[in-house]
Design a protein around this motif. Structure first.
Motif, mmCIF file in Angstrom:
data_model
loop_
_atom_site.group_PDB
_atom_site.id
_atom_site.type_symbol
_atom_site.label_atom_id
_atom_site.label_comp_id
_atom_site.label_asym_id
_atom_site.label_seq_id
_atom_site.Cartn_x
_atom_site.Cartn_y
_atom_site.Cartn_z
ATOM 1 N N ILE A 105 0.823 -1.206 0.000
ATOM 2 C CA ILE A 105 0.000 0.000 0.000
ATOM 3 C C ILE A 105 0.861 1.261 0.000
ATOM 4 N N HIS A 106 2.171 1.116 0.195
ATOM 5 C CA HIS A 106 3.065 2.279 0.290
ATOM 6 C C HIS A 106 3.768 2.607 -1.031
ATOM 7 N N SER A 107 3.484 1.894 -2.081
ATOM 8 C CA SER A 107 4.213 2.076 -3.343
ATOM 9 C C SER A 107 3.831 3.386 -4.035
ATOM 10 N N VAL A 115 -0.580 3.059 -11.250
ATOM 11 C CA VAL A 115 -1.481 3.235 -10.112
ATOM 12 C C VAL A 115 -0.708 3.044 -8.807
ATOM 13 N N SER A 116 -0.783 4.007 -7.903
ATOM 14 C CA SER A 116 -0.063 3.933 -6.637
ATOM 15 C C SER A 116 -0.710 2.936 -5.687
ATOM 16 N N GLY A 117 0.033 2.568 -4.649
ATOM 17 C CA GLY A 117 -0.504 1.660 -3.649
ATOM 18 C C GLY A 117 -1.717 2.227 -2.946
ATOM 19 N N ALA A 118 -1.677 3.517 -2.632
ATOM 20 C CA ALA A 118 -2.814 4.161 -1.950
ATOM 21 C C ALA A 118 -4.058 4.140 -2.833
ATOM 22 N N GLU A 119 -3.879 4.411 -4.130
ATOM 23 C CA GLU A 119 -5.022 4.423 -5.046
ATOM 24 C C GLU A 119 -5.612 3.021 -5.202
#
Length: 424
Positions: A105-107, A115-119
């Motif tokens: 989730i921190h990527s 797409v980022s970990g949060a997204e």
């Protein structure tokens, strides 16, 4: 001697005392006792809950940092191929889940198309974000339950493909237990509510238990057993034996996922003693047999075939195996071996050969081709990162410092040329 009849006042007083005593006992009783009474006498559904002592899931560490298996440059080349470069419209939960367990989730990524970990986490845990991607073209991914949230899984469009894969993937991605989960009708739930729902809904006769074993193992130890809604007790011993049961060809991803889950449970048992001696011995014996089989069936080019469970006979089999299935077998075996003690390894040169084959295979495909089989190749990225005793997100963050993202100007120009010109 004449019998004495109790007066009505005395009868009432006795009844009041009984009611008061009962109410006191009910109030002072344990939560489980009260729930059991409600279930038996008041026809209320029993919602057992497992006490979880941690806010973050456990993490099984890799045991090696071996550049002979994969160099920094090779790892970077593979991770570049398995970045979650997904279209935001109609995001596939299965792709997102696999990407999260590899990237966490921190990527973060310098390339805005990735797409980022949060997204990715928001997409899986917020019904509003899911709607933004799917609209009314798919049923909700999150399903409201009276005391929790369950996940829609199966072959239907827009669902999580495997049972408890959503939970296991977010767990391996490092999500907090109190992270909010926004279902269609309930906005006050969190990951703990999903964990509890999954624990109480679990059945040993499920078709797939690989991800349930992983998720429960990373959350609830030192608890060894728990109770389901129907009052059955389930233990990690039972889960272990369920994973072992049947021919090795059965199970998800040509039988390799249950190997990883068993290795994970054995590693957890090292620290938390969640297995009986007999169940641990059975799991270890199973893993030794897998080691012996893959020692015998490796092809000269380094890959392990999808029919690895046939051992030496796989080398002379006439079965035509699609390339992606061999990627599944090779990548998944490298993954569990990265968290396995050396006594469960085939000869080291076989591990090196397998890694080189899957590195060459992954880097020889285009990003579009990788995307078509993303779930399988994501395991390759995770496995190779583990062999360097790291994870994809921290490695990539450091790599980007000396290898910054450079936009593909040619591709942008091509898109501009192909774009329709506005009418005046």
């Amino acid at each position: 001697m004449k019998s004495r009849k109790l007066s009505s006042k005395t009868m009432i007083a006795v009844q009041v005392l009984v009611v008061v005593a009962f109410c006191g006992a009910y109030t002072l009783g344990s939560r489980d006792t009260r729930q059991a009474f409600n279930s038996t006498f008041l026809d209320q559904t029993y919602y057992p809950e497992v006490k979880i002592d941690r806010e973050e899931p456990l993490r099984i560490s890799a045991l090696y940092d071996d550049p002979s298996v994969v160099t920094d440059e090779e790892l970077a080349a593979v991770l570049k191929q398995v970045r979650p470069k997904f279209p935001r419209q109609h995001l596939k939960p299965n792709h997102v889940e696999h990407a999260l367990r590899t990237w966490s989730i921190h990527s973060t990524f310098q390339d805005p198309s990735v797409v980022s970990g949060a997204e990715m986490c928001d997409f899986l845990t917020d019904h509003g974000r899911y709607l933004a991607s799917w609209g009314d073209e798919a049923s909700p991914l999150l399903i409201d339950q009276p005391q929790g949230i369950s996940i829609r899984w199966g072959s239907q469009v827009g669902g999580s493909v495997h049972h408890d894969h959503w939970l296991a993937s977010l767990t391996e991605a490092g999500i907090h237990r109190d992270a909010p989960v926004f279902a269609p009708a309930q906005r006050n739930m969190d990951i703990n509510d999903v964990i509890q729902q999954s624990l109480r809904d679990f059945r040993l006769d499920e078709r797939e238990v690989e991800w349930s074993a992983m998720a429960f193992g990373l959350w609830i130890p030192p608890v060894k057993e728990w109770e389901t809604t129907d009052g059955r007790t389930v233990s990690f011993d039972q889960l272990t034996r369920r994973l072992i049961r049947g021919h090795k060809k059965y199970g998800v991803c040509v039988g390799t996922h249950r190997v990883y889950s068993l290795m994970l449970l054995v590693r957890l048992d090292d620290e938390f003693d969640i297995l009986s001696d007999s169940a641990r011995a059975e799991a270890y014996s199973y893993l030794e047999r897998v080691r012996d089989l893959i020692s015998e069936c490796q092809y000269e080019d380094g890959h392990w075939p999808a029919n690895w469970m046939e051992g030496k006979a796989a080398l002379t089999s006439t079965e035509v195996i699609p390339e992606y299935k061999n990627v599944i077998a090779t990548g998944h075996h490298l993954e569990w071996l990265a968290i396995a003690p050396k006594e469960l390894h085939p000869p080291h040169e076989q591990i090196v050969k397998a890694a080189k084959w899957v590195i060459n295979n992954t880097t020889s495909h285009t990003e579009a081709e990788i995307l078509q089989k993303y779930t399988f190749y994501s395991h390759v990225g995770n496995a190779l990162a583990l062999w360097r005793n790291t994870h994809a997100a921290p490695f990539w963050k450091e790599w980007q410092k000396t290898h910054p993202y450079v936009p593909d100007v040619t591709a942008e120009q091509d898109e501009a040329i192909e774009a329709p010109k506005p009418t005046l």
